[in-house]
Design a protein around this motif. Structure first.
Motif, PDB file in Angstrom:
ATOM      1  N   UNK A  88       0.847  -1.197   0.000  1.00  0.00           N
ATOM      2  CA  UNK A  88       0.000   0.000   0.000  1.00  0.00           C
ATOM      3  C   UNK A  88       0.876   1.239   0.000  1.00  0.00           C
ATOM      4  N   UNK A  89       0.373   2.352  -0.504  1.00  0.00           N
ATOM      5  CA  UNK A  89       1.178   3.579  -0.523  1.00  0.00           C
ATOM      6  C   UNK A  89       1.327   4.176   0.867  1.00  0.00           C
ATOM      7  N   UNK A  90       2.306   5.060   1.012  1.00  0.00           N
ATOM      8  CA  UNK A  90       2.532   5.727   2.297  1.00  0.00           C
ATOM      9  C   UNK A  90       1.599   6.922   2.465  1.00  0.00           C
ATOM     10  N   UNK A  91       0.741   7.166   1.473  1.00  0.00           N
ATOM     11  CA  UNK A  91      -0.228   8.258   1.517  1.00  0.00           C
ATOM     12  C   UNK A  91      -1.621   7.658   1.649  1.00  0.00           C
ATOM     13  N   UNK A  92      -2.412   8.181   2.574  1.00  0.00           N
ATOM     14  CA  UNK A  92      -3.745   7.647   2.817  1.00  0.00           C
ATOM     15  C   UNK A  92      -4.786   8.746   2.670  1.00  0.00           C
ATOM     16  N   UNK A  93      -5.862   8.454   1.954  1.00  0.00           N
ATOM     17  CA  UNK A  93      -6.962   9.402   1.828  1.00  0.00           C
ATOM     18  C   UNK A  93      -7.729   9.456   3.141  1.00  0.00           C
ATOM     19  N   UNK A  94      -7.935  10.662   3.670  1.00  0.00           N
ATOM     20  CA  UNK A  94      -8.635  10.818   4.949  1.00  0.00           C
ATOM     21  C   UNK A  94      -9.950  11.572   4.817  1.00  0.00           C
ATOM     22  N   UNK A  95     -10.210  12.140   3.653  1.00  0.00           N
ATOM     23  CA  UNK A  95     -11.444  12.880   3.404  1.00  0.00           C
ATOM     24  C   UNK A  95     -11.573  13.148   1.923  1.00  0.00           C
ATOM     25  N   UNK A  96     -12.660  13.803   1.530  1.00  0.00           N
ATOM     26  CA  UNK A  96     -12.877  14.078   0.110  1.00  0.00           C
ATOM     27  C   UNK A  96     -11.729  14.863  -0.507  1.00  0.00           C
ATOM     28  N   UNK A  97     -11.104  15.724   0.285  1.00  0.00           N
ATOM     29  CA  UNK A  97     -10.033  16.575  -0.239  1.00  0.00           C
ATOM     30  C   UNK A  97      -8.834  16.626   0.687  1.00  0.00           C
TER      31      UNK A  97
ATOM     32  N   UNK B  27       1.207   8.061   6.154  1.00  0.00           N
ATOM     33  CA  UNK B  27       0.972   6.967   7.090  1.00  0.00           C
ATOM     34  C   UNK B  27       2.085   6.921   8.134  1.00  0.00           C
ATOM     35  N   UNK B  28       1.722   6.624   9.376  1.00  0.00           N
ATOM     36  CA  UNK B  28       2.704   6.494  10.454  1.00  0.00           C
ATOM     37  C   UNK B  28       3.814   5.520  10.049  1.00  0.00           C
TER      38      UNK B  28
ATOM     39  N   UNK C 204       7.895  10.140  10.593  1.00  0.00           N
ATOM     40  CA  UNK C 204       6.624  10.433  11.262  1.00  0.00           C
ATOM     41  C   UNK C 204       6.176   9.203  12.041  1.00  0.00           C
ATOM     42  N   UNK C 205       6.105   9.343  13.353  1.00  0.00           N
ATOM     43  CA  UNK C 205       5.711   8.223  14.211  1.00  0.00           C
ATOM     44  C   UNK C 205       4.205   8.039  14.263  1.00  0.00           C
ATOM     45  N   UNK C 206       3.465   9.066  13.865  1.00  0.00           N
ATOM     46  CA  UNK C 206       1.998   8.993  13.793  1.00  0.00           C
ATOM     47  C   UNK C 206       1.568   9.511  12.421  1.00  0.00           C
ATOM     48  N   UNK C 207       0.329   9.220  12.049  1.00  0.00           N
ATOM     49  CA  UNK C 207      -0.171   9.729  10.777  1.00  0.00           C
ATOM     50  C   UNK C 207       0.004  11.244  10.721  1.00  0.00           C
ATOM     51  N   UNK C 208       0.549  11.732   9.615  1.00  0.00           N
ATOM     52  CA  UNK C 208       0.862  13.148   9.464  1.00  0.00           C
ATOM     53  C   UNK C 208      -0.063  13.782   8.435  1.00  0.00           C
TER      54      UNK C 208
ATOM     55  N   UNK D 292       9.932  19.273   8.661  1.00  0.00           N
ATOM     56  CA  UNK D 292       9.101  18.290   9.342  1.00  0.00           C
ATOM     57  C   UNK D 292       7.650  18.302   8.934  1.00  0.00           C
ATOM     58  N   UNK D 293       7.291  19.086   7.927  1.00  0.00           N
ATOM     59  CA  UNK D 293       5.909  19.122   7.450  1.00  0.00           C
ATOM     60  C   UNK D 293       5.755  18.246   6.209  1.00  0.00           C
ATOM     61  N   UNK D 294       4.514  17.926   5.896  1.00  0.00           N
ATOM     62  CA  UNK D 294       4.167  17.235   4.657  1.00  0.00           C
ATOM     63  C   UNK D 294       3.212  18.145   3.893  1.00  0.00           C
TER      64      UNK D 294
END
Length: 232
Positions: free
Chosen positions: A1-10, A15-16, A29-33, A54-56
């Motif tokens: 699976x990718x390291x990017x996860x959809x969390x909403x429509x936009x 991923x942690x 990132x130790x937690x979802x960022x 440290x941002x995404x």
């Protein structure tokens, strides 16, 4: 699976456990960022970056996000924001989970099996790639531009050999009939635009013609060449 996860429509998150080398240091990132999102425009692709601070961040630029450079940011993936203003979850890719072609924009992963263009091939794939929203559709009457790899200029027809050259020059291939059937799953069957005289003005979203994976104008628009259709 990718390291990017959809969390909403936009919205998406990294991923942690995601780790990237950026600007001479390791950012993890130790937690979802949550990814800082730009103003999203329907029908466009965005890249996702890990930045040295440290941002995404996501951005329509595939070079660096606004306010950053290639020295303090690293592109780690991306996604397509579709014509209904929703992130297509099947379009999410990263550096390891992605199509093998050079440019992953405008593509979706069908049933975890193979990657397919979201949009019909346009008339200027040299400038736009083969999958872009809101541009003229290539056909036997709207002839596409030819890559410099095959001599440049424009094609004089849209036969099977032309279709193969278009795909090859973009590091892709035509679908087999079996693959097309899977990629087209979810469309409303037995409907079309209304006959051979109809012209498709541009790549777009049209209700009933989108597959379950988000491939647009998948059926009922024009003949589509396949890998096993070279006898014509």
């Amino acid at each position: 699976v990718p390291c990017i996860s959809k969390t909403g429509a936009a919205t998406v998150s990294l991923v942690a456990g995601t780790v990237a080398a950026v600007g001479g240091r390791v950012v993890g990132f130790s937690a979802d960022q949550p990814v800082v999102m730009p103003a999203l425009i329907a029908g466009t692709d965005c890249a996702v970056y890990v930045c040295a601070d440290g941002t995404a961040r996501a951005d329509a630029s595939f070079v660096a996000p606004a306010g950053y450079t290639t020295a303090n940011s690293r592109k780690v993936g991306g996604f397509h924001f579709d014509r209904t203003s929703v992130i297509n979850q099947y379009s999410i890719w990263d550096l390891r989970h992605r199509p093998s072609c050079p440019d992953p924009r405008g593509m979706v992963l069908v049933n975890d099996l193979f990657w397919v263009d979201i949009y019909l091939c346009n008339s200027n794939p040299v400038a736009y790639g083969t999958s872009k929203a809101g541009v003229a559709v290539a056909s036997g009457t709207v002839l596409p531009a030819r890559s410099a790899l095959f001599g440049g200029g424009s094609y004089s027809n849209m036969d099977w050999w032309t279709a193969n050259e278009l795909a090859t020059s973009n590091g892709k291939r035509l679908l087999t009939e079996a693959e097309f059937s899977v990629a087209a799953y979810g469309v409303t069957e037995n409907q079309s635009l209304g006959g051979a005289a109809s012209t498709i003005p541009a790549t777009a979203y049209q209700a009933g013609f989108r597959s379950a994976w988000g491939c647009e104008q998948m059926t009922g628009h024009q003949w589509i060449w396949g890998a096993d259709s070279g006898t014509w």
